[in-house]
Design a protein around this motif. Sequence first.
Motif, PDB file in Angstrom:
ATOM      1  N   PRO A   9      38.060  42.128  56.444  1.00 24.21           N
ATOM      2  CA  PRO A   9      38.067  41.757  55.139  1.00 24.21           C
ATOM      3  C   PRO A   9      36.924  40.536  55.023  1.00 24.21           C
ATOM      4  N   SER A  12      35.928  37.374  57.899  1.00 26.84           N
ATOM      5  CA  SER A  12      36.456  37.653  59.188  1.00 26.84           C
ATOM      6  C   SER A  12      35.260  37.301  60.306  1.00 26.84           C
ATOM      7  N   SER A  97      32.246  43.174  44.605  1.00 24.39           N
ATOM      8  CA  SER A  97      33.546  43.771  45.056  1.00 24.39           C
ATOM      9  C   SER A  97      33.731  44.614  43.740  1.00 24.39           C
ATOM     10  N   ARG A 128      33.180  47.335  54.631  1.00 25.26           N
ATOM     11  CA  ARG A 128      34.366  47.632  54.407  1.00 25.26           C
ATOM     12  C   ARG A 128      34.868  48.994  54.883  1.00 25.26           C
ATOM     13  N   ASP A 145      39.538  40.624  61.872  1.00 21.15           N
ATOM     14  CA  ASP A 145      40.390  40.185  60.816  1.00 21.15           C
ATOM     15  C   ASP A 145      40.871  38.814  61.436  1.00 21.15           C
ATOM     16  N   PRO A 148      44.148  34.887  55.766  1.00 25.81           N
ATOM     17  CA  PRO A 148      43.321  34.536  54.618  1.00 25.81           C
ATOM     18  C   PRO A 148      43.061  33.007  54.557  1.00 25.81           C
ATOM     19  N   ARG A 151      40.066  32.376  56.994  1.00 26.57           N
ATOM     20  CA  ARG A 151      38.880  32.721  56.417  1.00 26.57           C
ATOM     21  C   ARG A 151      38.368  32.136  55.143  1.00 26.57           C
ATOM     22  N   ILE A 175      39.051  35.026  47.733  1.00 23.34           N
ATOM     23  CA  ILE A 175      39.400  35.788  49.062  1.00 23.34           C
ATOM     24  C   ILE A 175      40.409  36.534  48.751  1.00 23.34           C
ATOM     25  N   ARG A 178      39.451  39.326  46.176  1.00 27.58           N
ATOM     26  CA  ARG A 178      38.557  40.438  46.773  1.00 27.58           C
ATOM     27  C   ARG A 178      39.374  41.284  47.745  1.00 27.58           C
ATOM     28  N   ASP A 179      40.050  40.799  48.628  1.00 32.51           N
ATOM     29  CA  ASP A 179      41.115  41.317  49.455  1.00 32.51           C
ATOM     30  C   ASP A 179      41.869  42.414  48.833  1.00 32.51           C
ATOM     31  N   ASP A 182      39.378  45.051  47.341  1.00 29.69           N
ATOM     32  CA  ASP A 182      38.621  45.919  48.319  1.00 29.69           C
ATOM     33  C   ASP A 182      39.835  47.023  48.887  1.00 29.69           C
ATOM     34  N   ALA A 183      41.090  46.501  49.300  1.00 25.41           N
ATOM     35  CA  ALA A 183      42.123  47.397  49.703  1.00 25.41           C
ATOM     36  C   ALA A 183      42.601  48.393  48.798  1.00 25.41           C
TER      37      ALA A 183
END
Length: 224
Positions: A9, A12, A97, A128, A145, A148, A151, A175, A178-179, A182-183
Motif C-alpha cells: 500500500p 509502505s 488511484s 500494486r 506493509d 496506516p 504510513r 491513505i 486510497r488503500d 486500490d484493494a
Amino acid sequence: MTVVAIDGPAGSGKSTLARGLARALGFVFLDTGAMYRALALAAQRAGIDPDDAERLAQLAQQVDIRFEADGEAQRVLLDGEDVSEAIRTPEISDLASRIAVHAGVRRAMVALQRALASAAHGVVAEGRDTTTVVFPDAAVKLYLDASPQERARRRQHQLQQQGIDAPYEQVLQAILERDARDAARADSPLRIADDALVIQNDGWSKEQTFEYALQLCRERLGML
Ligand code: DC
C-alpha cells in the motif's frame, strides 16, 4: 530477464526499497505507480473525467511515458516533458488511484511495463499488481506493509520535504481512502500473492528494511 517484484500500500516504503535494491543488484528500477501518476496528470490536463473509462483507455494508449536516468535519480517524462515533481502532489495521488480502476487503462499500462522490463537484464518493479499480474513469474516477490498510522507519518514527512504542509489527520484519511480503493477494485486489486514474502516494517528504518530485503533477494537469486 530477472524480476524482483514488490507490492504494497501507499507509504509502505516500496519506492525507496525498490530504488535501493535496483542499485545494489545492478537492475533497472520500474516505478509503475509513477506511470499511473503520469497518466493521471495527462488526463487532468486534457480535462478528462476520472470516471470516463473509454477516453482514459484511449489516452493510455496514446501518451508517451518514459523514464530517464538522472545520476542516481530517475526522471519521469510525459510526452517528452519532465513531470517528476508535478506527479507527486496529493491531488495526483488521489487521481492516479481513481483512473487505475479502469481495465482499459490497466491493460495499456501493463503492456508498457512489460515492454520496458523486457529491454533490461534485471528489473526491480514496484506497485500494486507487479507480483500478481504484471510479473507473475518474478524470481522474488515481496509484499511490503506497515500500519496506516505509520504510513501516514512517513507520507506527511515526505510531503513536508517537498514543501507541502498537510495535517496528519488529512494525510491518514487520504491513505485510508486510497488503500480502500486500490484493494476493492475489480481489476487487479492490491492483494498479497500466494508466493510473496511479507515484510511488515512498522518501527523499522529504511536501512533495516533494505538490508533485510537485500539479503532475501541475494538468497533467492543465488547471489550469496
Ligand atoms: O505507488 P504510488 O503511490 O505512486 O501509486 C499511485 C496510484 O497508482 C495508486 O494509488 C494506485 C495506482 N497504481 C496501480 O493501480 N497499480 C500499480 N501497479 C501502481 C500504482
